[in-house]
Design a protein around this motif. Structure first.
Motif: not given
Length: 75
Positions: A1-13
């Motif tokens: 499984x590929x982790x989501x891009x860093x920007x997407x993780x930051x936006x989610x957080x």
């Protein structure tokens, strides 16, 4: 499984940090039914909340996040 891009993780957080105060208020009023199930799933997935005996509660990580944003949830 590929982790989501860093920007997407930051936006989610950031989205979850914004949702945390109202979520805690609903939990304190024992109205978890008013919390979006997707938001609950996200909180559980990032280990800010956990299910304990059918009750949703903050984890140590969740309590630390609350402290970072100035919330003082009841225990």
């Amino acid at each position: 499984m590929v982790a989501p891009p860093l920007d997407a993780r930051r936006a989610r957080e950031q989205r979850l940090r914004a949702a945390l105060p109202s979520t805690i208020e609903f939990l304190q009023r024992r109205r978890a039914d008013l919390i979006d199930p997707g938001v609950i799933d996200d909180f559980v997935a990032i280990h800010w909340m956990e299910w304990h005996g059918g009750t949703l509660r903050l984890t140590v990580t969740g309590r630390n996040i609350c402290a970072q944003i100035g919330l003082r949830p009841a225990r």
